[in-house]
Design an enzyme around this catalytic site. Sequence first.
Site, PDB file in Angstrom:
ATOM      1  N   TYR A  25       4.533  10.958 -24.224  1.00  0.00           N
ATOM      2  CA  TYR A  25       4.080  11.178 -22.844  1.00  0.00           C
ATOM      3  C   TYR A  25       3.227  10.024 -22.296  1.00  0.00           C
ATOM      4  CZ  TYR A  25       5.737  15.871 -23.793  1.00  0.00           C
ATOM      5  OH  TYR A  25       6.509  16.951 -24.122  1.00  0.00           O
ATOM      6  N   ALA A  26       3.342   8.851 -22.868  1.00  0.00           N
ATOM      7  CA  ALA A  26       2.548   7.694 -22.427  1.00  0.00           C
ATOM      8  C   ALA A  26       3.274   6.979 -21.289  1.00  0.00           C
ATOM      9  CB  ALA A  26       2.285   6.756 -23.592  1.00  0.00           C
ATOM     10  N   ASN A  27       3.149   7.528 -20.106  1.00  0.00           N
ATOM     11  CA  ASN A  27       3.738   6.963 -18.888  1.00  0.00           C
ATOM     12  C   ASN A  27       2.701   7.062 -17.777  1.00  0.00           C
ATOM     13  OD1 ASN A  27       6.635   6.758 -19.905  1.00  0.00           O
ATOM     14  ND2 ASN A  27       6.175   8.918 -20.241  1.00  0.00           N
ATOM     15  N   ASP A  53       6.911   4.348 -21.394  1.00  0.00           N
ATOM     16  CA  ASP A  53       7.117   4.178 -22.826  1.00  0.00           C
ATOM     17  C   ASP A  53       8.597   3.889 -23.078  1.00  0.00           C
ATOM     18  OD1 ASP A  53       8.483   6.668 -22.720  1.00  0.00           O
ATOM     19  OD2 ASP A  53       6.777   7.775 -23.509  1.00  0.00           O
ATOM     20  N   HIS A  63       5.240  16.550 -16.838  1.00  0.00           N
ATOM     21  CA  HIS A  63       6.131  15.465 -17.246  1.00  0.00           C
ATOM     22  C   HIS A  63       7.440  15.529 -16.460  1.00  0.00           C
ATOM     23  CE1 HIS A  63       7.617  12.301 -19.786  1.00  0.00           C
ATOM     24  NE2 HIS A  63       8.616  13.026 -20.214  1.00  0.00           N
ATOM     25  N   HIS A  66       0.829  -1.206   0.000  1.00  0.00           N
ATOM     26  CA  HIS A  66       0.000   0.000   0.000  1.00  0.00           C
ATOM     27  C   HIS A  66       0.866   1.260   0.000  1.00  0.00           C
ATOM     28  CE1 HIS A  66      -3.245   2.598   2.063  1.00  0.00           C
ATOM     29  NE2 HIS A  66      -3.489   2.543   0.764  1.00  0.00           N
TER      30      HIS A  66
END
Length: 135
Positions: free
Chosen positions: A124-126, A28, A102, A20
């Site tokens: 920016y695909a993170n 990416d 970012h 947790h």
Amino acid sequence: MNRSGLLHPELSALVARAGHTQTIVLADTGLPIPAGTPRIELGVSAGLPSLLDVLSAVLGELVVERVTVASETRQHSPQWHARLLDTLQQAPDRITHDEITHDALKASLSGALAVIRTGEVTPYANVILHCGVNF
């Protein structure tokens, strides 16, 4: 050998030890990962596997309470961002999401339990996964 679920042994072990409030990052191909940050390399070629495919598989095994994405994703990759939100809505848990720059996302990588690099080539695909608890 697992019959179903996560078949990749390192990925399966990572999910099993996540606690947790810890974070796991799905990245990416271009995200710079700080030295010393644990990583799992999944990328085979451009687009394989996609980050959203990996996310769907992980969400089937890991309790996630929140995800964080770069605010630039909405502007530079709006279709991918919409698909991300659809993927989150289909998850077994109710998952909220927030956005940071970012640069702030990159600065938070050193605190992650691990970074999983995919074959994703969308700008920016993170995604930062914030682990939840199953009770």
